[in-house]
Design a protein around this motif. Structure first.
Motif, PDB file in Angstrom:
ATOM      1  N   ASP A  99       0.837  -1.195   0.000  1.00 58.47           N
ATOM      2  CA  ASP A  99       0.000   0.000   0.000  1.00 58.47           C
ATOM      3  C   ASP A  99       0.878   1.254   0.000  1.00 58.47           C
ATOM      4  O   ASP A  99       1.778   1.392   0.818  1.00 58.47           O
ATOM      5  CB  ASP A  99      -0.891  -0.012   1.250  1.00 58.47           C
ATOM      6  N   ASN A 100       0.601   2.152  -0.939  1.00 62.28           N
ATOM      7  CA  ASN A 100       1.443   3.350  -1.088  1.00 62.28           C
ATOM      8  C   ASN A 100       1.426   4.278   0.117  1.00 62.28           C
ATOM      9  O   ASN A 100       2.265   5.169   0.215  1.00 62.28           O
ATOM     10  CB  ASN A 100       1.023   4.140  -2.337  1.00 62.28           C
ATOM     11  N   ARG A 101       0.482   4.068   1.017  1.00 57.47           N
ATOM     12  CA  ARG A 101       0.451   4.930   2.202  1.00 57.47           C
ATOM     13  C   ARG A 101       1.562   4.584   3.188  1.00 57.47           C
ATOM     14  O   ARG A 101       1.897   5.392   4.041  1.00 57.47           O
ATOM     15  CB  ARG A 101      -0.896   4.801   2.907  1.00 57.47           C
ATOM     16  N   VAL A 102       2.121   3.386   3.082  1.00 54.77           N
ATOM     17  CA  VAL A 102       3.157   2.989   4.040  1.00 54.77           C
ATOM     18  C   VAL A 102       4.455   3.772   3.780  1.00 54.77           C
ATOM     19  O   VAL A 102       5.027   4.366   4.676  1.00 54.77           O
ATOM     20  CB  VAL A 102       3.430   1.470   3.982  1.00 54.77           C
ATOM     21  N   PHE A 103       4.873   3.753   2.521  1.00 57.86           N
ATOM     22  CA  PHE A 103       6.067   4.518   2.175  1.00 57.86           C
ATOM     23  C   PHE A 103       5.673   5.633   1.222  1.00 57.86           C
ATOM     24  O   PHE A 103       5.314   5.375   0.079  1.00 57.86           O
ATOM     25  CB  PHE A 103       7.114   3.617   1.505  1.00 57.86           C
ATOM     26  N   GLU A 104       5.727   6.858   1.695  1.00 60.17           N
ATOM     27  CA  GLU A 104       5.390   7.997   0.845  1.00 60.17           C
ATOM     28  C   GLU A 104       6.635   8.824   0.577  1.00 60.17           C
ATOM     29  O   GLU A 104       7.507   8.933   1.438  1.00 60.17           O
ATOM     30  CB  GLU A 104       4.341   8.865   1.541  1.00 60.17           C
ATOM     31  N   LEU A 105       6.691   9.399  -0.612  1.00 62.11           N
ATOM     32  CA  LEU A 105       7.805  10.297  -0.912  1.00 62.11           C
ATOM     33  C   LEU A 105       7.729  11.493   0.031  1.00 62.11           C
ATOM     34  O   LEU A 105       6.645  11.909   0.425  1.00 62.11           O
ATOM     35  CB  LEU A 105       7.707  10.769  -2.365  1.00 62.11           C
ATOM     36  N   PRO A 106       8.882  12.074   0.409  1.00 58.65           N
ATOM     37  CA  PRO A 106       8.844  13.258   1.271  1.00 58.65           C
ATOM     38  C   PRO A 106       8.050  14.380   0.593  1.00 58.65           C
ATOM     39  O   PRO A 106       8.022  14.457  -0.636  1.00 58.65           O
ATOM     40  CB  PRO A 106      10.322  13.658   1.384  1.00 58.65           C
ATOM     41  N   GLY A 118       7.038  17.492  -1.261  1.00 60.43           N
ATOM     42  CA  GLY A 118       7.783  18.376  -2.161  1.00 60.43           C
ATOM     43  C   GLY A 118       8.899  17.702  -2.928  1.00 60.43           C
ATOM     44  O   GLY A 118       9.595  18.351  -3.714  1.00 60.43           O
ATOM     45  N   PHE A 119       9.069  16.407  -2.720  1.00 61.68           N
ATOM     46  CA  PHE A 119      10.180  15.687  -3.377  1.00 61.68           C
ATOM     47  C   PHE A 119      10.142  15.854  -4.896  1.00 61.68           C
ATOM     48  O   PHE A 119      11.131  16.231  -5.524  1.00 61.68           O
ATOM     49  CB  PHE A 119      10.109  14.200  -3.010  1.00 61.68           C
ATOM     50  N   SER A 120       8.975  15.595  -5.463  1.00 65.75           N
ATOM     51  CA  SER A 120       8.849  15.602  -6.920  1.00 65.75           C
ATOM     52  C   SER A 120       9.069  17.013  -7.479  1.00 65.75           C
ATOM     53  O   SER A 120       9.764  17.192  -8.482  1.00 65.75           O
ATOM     54  CB  SER A 120       7.464  15.078  -7.302  1.00 65.75           C
ATOM     55  N   ARG A 131      10.844  19.435  -6.199  1.00 64.07           N
ATOM     56  CA  ARG A 131      12.274  19.793  -6.110  1.00 64.07           C
ATOM     57  C   ARG A 131      13.089  19.079  -7.182  1.00 64.07           C
ATOM     58  O   ARG A 131      13.988  19.649  -7.790  1.00 64.07           O
ATOM     59  CB  ARG A 131      12.826  19.454  -4.719  1.00 64.07           C
ATOM     60  N   LEU A 132      12.725  17.824  -7.418  1.00 63.97           N
ATOM     61  CA  LEU A 132      13.441  17.039  -8.423  1.00 63.97           C
ATOM     62  C   LEU A 132      13.284  17.657  -9.809  1.00 63.97           C
ATOM     63  O   LEU A 132      14.261  17.839 -10.544  1.00 63.97           O
ATOM     64  CB  LEU A 132      12.917  15.597  -8.420  1.00 63.97           C
ATOM     65  N   GLU A 155      10.336   7.710 -10.178  1.00 62.93           N
ATOM     66  CA  GLU A 155      10.738   8.502  -9.015  1.00 62.93           C
ATOM     67  C   GLU A 155      10.672   7.738  -7.696  1.00 62.93           C
ATOM     68  O   GLU A 155      11.607   7.772  -6.897  1.00 62.93           O
ATOM     69  CB  GLU A 155       9.852   9.749  -8.896  1.00 62.93           C
ATOM     70  N   ARG A 156       9.542   7.063  -7.485  1.00 62.92           N
ATOM     71  CA  ARG A 156       9.383   6.314  -6.230  1.00 62.92           C
ATOM     72  C   ARG A 156      10.438   5.221  -6.052  1.00 62.92           C
ATOM     73  O   ARG A 156      11.128   5.201  -5.028  1.00 62.92           O
ATOM     74  CB  ARG A 156       7.969   5.698  -6.158  1.00 62.92           C
ATOM     75  N   TYR A 213      13.915   6.685  -5.318  1.00 56.62           N
ATOM     76  CA  TYR A 213      14.068   7.248  -3.971  1.00 56.62           C
ATOM     77  C   TYR A 213      14.137   6.158  -2.905  1.00 56.62           C
ATOM     78  O   TYR A 213      15.010   6.178  -2.041  1.00 56.62           O
ATOM     79  CB  TYR A 213      12.922   8.222  -3.652  1.00 56.62           C
ATOM     80  N   PHE A 214      13.225   5.181  -2.992  1.00 59.00           N
ATOM     81  CA  PHE A 214      13.193   4.189  -1.915  1.00 59.00           C
ATOM     82  C   PHE A 214      14.353   3.201  -1.980  1.00 59.00           C
ATOM     83  O   PHE A 214      14.811   2.720  -0.947  1.00 59.00           O
ATOM     84  CB  PHE A 214      11.833   3.499  -1.842  1.00 59.00           C
ATOM     85  N   GLU A 257      17.431  11.835  -1.021  1.00 60.60           N
ATOM     86  CA  GLU A 257      16.840  12.788  -1.964  1.00 60.60           C
ATOM     87  C   GLU A 257      17.915  13.400  -2.851  1.00 60.60           C
ATOM     88  O   GLU A 257      17.757  13.511  -4.070  1.00 60.60           O
ATOM     89  CB  GLU A 257      16.065  13.883  -1.224  1.00 60.60           C
ATOM     90  N   GLN A 316      18.211  12.971  -6.961  1.00 61.23           N
ATOM     91  CA  GLN A 316      18.353  14.055  -7.947  1.00 61.23           C
ATOM     92  C   GLN A 316      19.575  13.821  -8.821  1.00 61.23           C
ATOM     93  O   GLN A 316      19.525  13.973 -10.039  1.00 61.23           O
ATOM     94  CB  GLN A 316      18.481  15.408  -7.232  1.00 61.23           C
ATOM     95  N   LEU A 370      -4.624   1.274   7.673  1.00 59.17           N
ATOM     96  CA  LEU A 370      -3.491   2.161   7.410  1.00 59.17           C
ATOM     97  C   LEU A 370      -3.847   3.636   7.574  1.00 59.17           C
ATOM     98  O   LEU A 370      -2.970   4.494   7.559  1.00 59.17           O
ATOM     99  CB  LEU A 370      -2.934   1.918   6.005  1.00 59.17           C
ATOM    100  N   ARG A 418       7.084   0.639   8.662  1.00 59.17           N
ATOM    101  CA  ARG A 418       8.343   1.269   8.225  1.00 59.17           C
ATOM    102  C   ARG A 418       9.488   0.907   9.159  1.00 59.17           C
ATOM    103  O   ARG A 418      10.601   0.632   8.728  1.00 59.17           O
ATOM    104  CB  ARG A 418       8.175   2.803   8.172  1.00 59.17           C
TER     105      ARG A 418
END
Ligand SMILES: [Zn+2]
Lengths: 82, 210
Positions: A54-61, A63-65, A67-68, B33-34, B37-38, B51, B55, B128, B138
């Motif tokens: 489930d994508n809710r467990v690990f989310e990108l920080p 503003g990540f996208s 900034r990238l 992207e995902r 990063y992970f 991060e 980049q 969740l 996590r």
């Protein structure tokens, strides 16, 4: 030949992924019919695997996208100039 | 969840970028992207550094796009660049060596027996919504040895198949299977006692409460 619990545990991950051959799958299924321990081990393992996907467990920080892609824009502009 | 985009569209997109439509690169890289990063977070264990490395990876992918041969999936190629970026940074950072990828091999050492239970009440995905459940998961992933963490991250969290995971990590498909099996066993053992309280209340308990 009846397989024991330990034997089932060795193949749990492959069983979840559908990667055991038909013969072994049949043996494991037969074992599961009468073994509540292996059923619980299988169900709990599968439950963990499902939750992790489930994508809710690990989310990108936050503003990540943004900034990238900003950094990428700088790079693209740089190359255009040269 | 990241879905690989259609390889034909991908190839066409790459051709157009190389022919001068540079801005299309933004769209090409977005589905990666995902996992980038992970994978880097798993290697470096530091959000800011992951991060920064992500980049750097994307810039390297852009600069080397003309080198992509199309004999692997684009995402697989991108992830191998990300892995090299991460490993390069680990090598520079001596005090993290104990957790480097070389520190652990696939030996038989270690106990990978699951937690033994007699029943399991399913934890639904809706649970969740509670932030503590995500935090628990996590933490369990972070607690895994590096070689298992990387594999479980790509296989179970980013849902990549065994072949792509093997290519991205530079290991065999057999090693992916062994590590995934062990990672899941370690996670099951660590998590099941703690997950129980997130199960929905059963009917019996309702009866009791009245
Ligand atoms: Zn059993």
């Amino acid at each position: 030949m009846r397989i024991d619990c330990k034997h089932v545990w060795e193949h749990i991950s492959a069983y979840i992924d559908g990667e055991v051959d038909a013969e072994l799958r049949a043996e494991i299924d037969k074992h599961l019919e009468t073994c509540e321990i292996c059923c619980a081990v299988l169900d709990s393992t599968r439950n963990v695997v499902v939750l992790l996907a489930d994508n809710r467990v690990f989310e990108l920080p936050a503003g990540f996208s943004a900034r990238l892609h900003e950094r990428l824009d700088e790079e693209l502009a740089l190359r255009e100039g040269s | 969840m990241t879905r690989p985009s259609n390889p034909e569209n991908e190839a066409a997109c790459i051709r157009r970028i190389l022919a001068g439509e540079k801005r299309l690169f933004h769209e090409l890289i977005r589905p990666c992207e995902r996992p980038i990063y992970f994978l880097l977070l798993s290697l470096l264990r530091n959000e800011a550094e992951a991060e920064d490395a992500a980049q750097e990876t994307v810039i390297k992918v852009y600069r080397n796009l003309h080198l992509f041969r199309g004999d692997s999936q684009f995402r697989t190629w991108v992830l191998s660049i990300a892995r090299n970026e991460g490993l390069g940074r680990l090598r520079k950072n001596d005090n993290r060596r104990e957790d480097s990828l070389d520190a652990l091999t696939d030996g038989e050492s270690g106990d990978f027996t699951p937690a033994v239970l007699t029943s399991w009440r399913e934890i639904p995905a809706e649970a969740l919504e509670r932030e503590e459940l995500g935090a628990l998961l996590r933490k369990a992933i972070e607690g895994l040895p590096a070689i298992y963490r990387n594999v479980v991250l790509l296989r179970d969290i980013e849902e990549m198949d065994g072949r792509e995971t093997a290519a991205a990590l530079g290991i065999t498909e057999g090693a992916v299977k062994v590590r995934l099996h062990r990672a899941r066993a370690l996670l099951q053992r660590e998590l099941t006692p703690k997950l129980k309280r997130f199960a929905p209340k059963g009917r019996k308990l309702f009866g009791w409460a009245r």
